[in-house]
Design a protein around this motif. Structure first.
Motif, PDB file in Angstrom:
ATOM      1  N   SER A 136       0.819  -1.210   0.000  1.00 23.24           N
ATOM      2  CA  SER A 136       0.000   0.000   0.000  1.00 23.24           C
ATOM      3  C   SER A 136       0.855   1.264   0.000  1.00 23.24           C
ATOM      4  O   SER A 136       0.433   2.302  -0.510  1.00 23.24           O
ATOM      5  N   LYS A 137       2.059   1.197   0.558  1.00 21.11           N
ATOM      6  CA  LYS A 137       2.931   2.383   0.550  1.00 21.11           C
ATOM      7  C   LYS A 137       3.323   2.758  -0.877  1.00 21.11           C
ATOM      8  O   LYS A 137       3.460   3.938  -1.189  1.00 21.11           O
ATOM      9  N   LEU A 138       3.505   1.772  -1.735  1.00 26.31           N
ATOM     10  CA  LEU A 138       3.824   2.071  -3.133  1.00 26.31           C
ATOM     11  C   LEU A 138       2.633   2.741  -3.820  1.00 26.31           C
ATOM     12  O   LEU A 138       2.817   3.640  -4.637  1.00 26.31           O
ATOM     13  N   ARG A 139       1.415   2.307  -3.479  1.00 25.47           N
ATOM     14  CA  ARG A 139       0.230   2.962  -4.032  1.00 25.47           C
ATOM     15  C   ARG A 139       0.182   4.412  -3.596  1.00 25.47           C
ATOM     16  O   ARG A 139      -0.094   5.308  -4.390  1.00 25.47           O
ATOM     17  N   LEU A 141       0.444   6.386  -6.847  1.00 26.62           N
ATOM     18  CA  LEU A 141      -0.903   6.472  -7.411  1.00 26.62           C
ATOM     19  C   LEU A 141      -1.851   7.357  -6.616  1.00 26.62           C
ATOM     20  O   LEU A 141      -3.058   7.181  -6.681  1.00 26.62           O
ATOM     21  N   LYS A 142      -1.328   8.314  -5.873  1.00 24.63           N
ATOM     22  CA  LYS A 142      -2.159   9.229  -5.105  1.00 24.63           C
ATOM     23  C   LYS A 142      -1.818  10.671  -5.468  1.00 24.63           C
ATOM     24  O   LYS A 142      -0.677  11.001  -5.757  1.00 24.63           O
ATOM     25  N   THR A 143      -2.837  11.530  -5.418  1.00 21.36           N
ATOM     26  CA  THR A 143      -2.618  12.949  -5.707  1.00 21.36           C
ATOM     27  C   THR A 143      -2.139  13.698  -4.476  1.00 21.36           C
ATOM     28  O   THR A 143      -1.509  14.741  -4.591  1.00 21.36           O
ATOM     29  N   LYS A 144      -2.441  13.155  -3.309  1.00 23.45           N
ATOM     30  CA  LYS A 144      -2.105  13.830  -2.060  1.00 23.45           C
ATOM     31  C   LYS A 144      -1.166  12.940  -1.251  1.00 23.45           C
ATOM     32  O   LYS A 144      -1.589  11.943  -0.670  1.00 23.45           O
ATOM     33  N   ASN A 145       0.104  13.301  -1.262  1.00 22.54           N
ATOM     34  CA  ASN A 145       1.110  12.569  -0.495  1.00 22.54           C
ATOM     35  C   ASN A 145       2.291  13.503  -0.232  1.00 22.54           C
ATOM     36  O   ASN A 145       2.231  14.696  -0.528  1.00 22.54           O
ATOM     37  N   LYS A 154       3.420  13.987  -7.381  1.00 20.12           N
ATOM     38  CA  LYS A 154       4.329  14.201  -8.514  1.00 20.12           C
ATOM     39  C   LYS A 154       4.419  12.988  -9.442  1.00 20.12           C
ATOM     40  O   LYS A 154       4.306  13.107 -10.647  1.00 20.12           O
ATOM     41  N   TYR A 155       4.632  11.805  -8.857  1.00 25.63           N
ATOM     42  CA  TYR A 155       4.804  10.611  -9.698  1.00 25.63           C
ATOM     43  C   TYR A 155       3.510  10.234 -10.407  1.00 25.63           C
ATOM     44  O   TYR A 155       3.528   9.864 -11.575  1.00 25.63           O
ATOM     45  N   PHE A 156       2.392  10.350  -9.713  1.00 27.36           N
ATOM     46  CA  PHE A 156       1.114  10.051 -10.342  1.00 27.36           C
ATOM     47  C   PHE A 156       0.869  11.019 -11.503  1.00 27.36           C
ATOM     48  O   PHE A 156       0.381  10.622 -12.563  1.00 27.36           O
ATOM     49  N   ALA A 157       1.230  12.277 -11.328  1.00 30.21           N
ATOM     50  CA  ALA A 157       1.080  13.268 -12.397  1.00 30.21           C
ATOM     51  C   ALA A 157       1.973  12.916 -13.585  1.00 30.21           C
ATOM     52  O   ALA A 157       1.548  13.017 -14.739  1.00 30.21           O
ATOM     53  N   GLU A 158       3.198  12.491 -13.315  1.00 35.59           N
ATOM     54  CA  GLU A 158       4.110  12.132 -14.404  1.00 35.59           C
ATOM     55  C   GLU A 158       3.593  10.925 -15.183  1.00 35.59           C
ATOM     56  O   GLU A 158       3.635  10.901 -16.420  1.00 35.59           O
ATOM     57  N   GLU A 182      -8.180  20.858  -3.601  1.00 42.27           N
ATOM     58  CA  GLU A 182      -6.918  20.114  -3.634  1.00 42.27           C
ATOM     59  C   GLU A 182      -6.758  19.340  -4.939  1.00 42.27           C
ATOM     60  O   GLU A 182      -5.676  19.337  -5.538  1.00 42.27           O
ATOM     61  N   LEU A 183      -7.818  18.703  -5.405  1.00 46.83           N
ATOM     62  CA  LEU A 183      -7.759  17.964  -6.662  1.00 46.83           C
ATOM     63  C   LEU A 183      -7.518  18.914  -7.831  1.00 46.83           C
ATOM     64  O   LEU A 183      -6.666  18.655  -8.686  1.00 46.83           O
ATOM     65  N   ALA A 184      -8.246  20.017  -7.855  1.00 46.94           N
ATOM     66  CA  ALA A 184      -8.074  20.996  -8.936  1.00 46.94           C
ATOM     67  C   ALA A 184      -6.665  21.568  -8.937  1.00 46.94           C
ATOM     68  O   ALA A 184      -6.067  21.771 -10.005  1.00 46.94           O
ATOM     69  N   LYS A 185      -6.118  21.816  -7.762  1.00 41.65           N
ATOM     70  CA  LYS A 185      -4.746  22.318  -7.673  1.00 41.65           C
ATOM     71  C   LYS A 185      -3.770  21.301  -8.252  1.00 41.65           C
ATOM     72  O   LYS A 185      -2.855  21.653  -9.002  1.00 41.65           O
ATOM     73  N   TRP A 186      -3.957  20.025  -7.921  1.00 41.14           N
ATOM     74  CA  TRP A 186      -3.074  18.970  -8.450  1.00 41.14           C
ATOM     75  C   TRP A 186      -3.165  18.908  -9.971  1.00 41.14           C
ATOM     76  O   TRP A 186      -2.138  18.863 -10.655  1.00 41.14           O
ATOM     77  N   VAL A 187      -4.372  18.942 -10.505  1.00 38.62           N
ATOM     78  CA  VAL A 187      -4.551  18.857 -11.961  1.00 38.62           C
ATOM     79  C   VAL A 187      -3.948  20.077 -12.655  1.00 38.62           C
ATOM     80  O   VAL A 187      -3.204  19.943 -13.626  1.00 38.62           O
ATOM     81  N   THR A 188      -4.237  21.279 -12.159  1.00 30.46           N
ATOM     82  CA  THR A 188      -3.755  22.486 -12.834  1.00 30.46           C
ATOM     83  C   THR A 188      -2.258  22.694 -12.627  1.00 30.46           C
ATOM     84  O   THR A 188      -1.557  23.076 -13.570  1.00 30.46           O
ATOM     85  N   THR A 189      -1.752  22.448 -11.423  1.00 25.30           N
ATOM     86  CA  THR A 189      -0.322  22.622 -11.166  1.00 25.30           C
ATOM     87  C   THR A 189       0.515  21.705 -12.054  1.00 25.30           C
ATOM     88  O   THR A 189       1.577  22.089 -12.536  1.00 25.30           O
TER      89      THR A 189
END
Length: 134
Positions: A12-15, A19-23, A28-32, A64-71
């Protein structure tokens, strides 16, 4: 367990890292990974509707989600986002993450109503909502 199927190599730590937007890495990695997939979709000329979750634990989740997507500039002419609300109210209630079902619904929908009426208050959310299909 449902989430176990999405744990890379059963951890679960790898997820959380990948694979999370908030960590700790601000997703960063999920965005990449997401950008790489978007690039392939654009190159192939196909369309995509990725799903991401809003849980209703707080009204700040949409911001928070919108910030992740736009950033991370996770927009593409070939992509429309879908947001899902997992049916886990009973878990949140037992753990006191939310105090009522109405409170959870308010956390999910109130930010959308407010942003629709006043998009200038949260421009990142307004931009994200333009790319949201469901």
């Amino acid at each position: 367990h449902f989430n176990a199927a999405y744990n890379p190599f059963g951890h679960s730590k790898l997820r959380k890292i990948f694979l999370k937007t908030k960590n700790e890495l601000n997703g960063k990695y999920f965005a990449e990974i997401t950008k790489q997939v978007f690039g392939r979709v654009e190159k192939q000329g196909t369309l995509m509707e990725p799903r991401i979750s809003i849980y209703g634990r707080s009204r700040n989740e949409w911001t928070e989600l919108a910030k992740w997507v736009t950033t991370n500039d996770l927009f593409s002419p070939n992509v429309l986002w879908m947001v899902q609300v997992p049916r886990i109210y009973s878990i949140f209630r037992r753990s006191n993450a939310v105090h009522s079902f109405q409170g959870m619904l308010d956390n999910v929908f109130q930010p959308l109503f407010e942003n629709t009426l006043n998009p200038e208050a949260d421009p990142q959310l307004a931009r994200f909502l333009e790319h949201l299909v469901a």
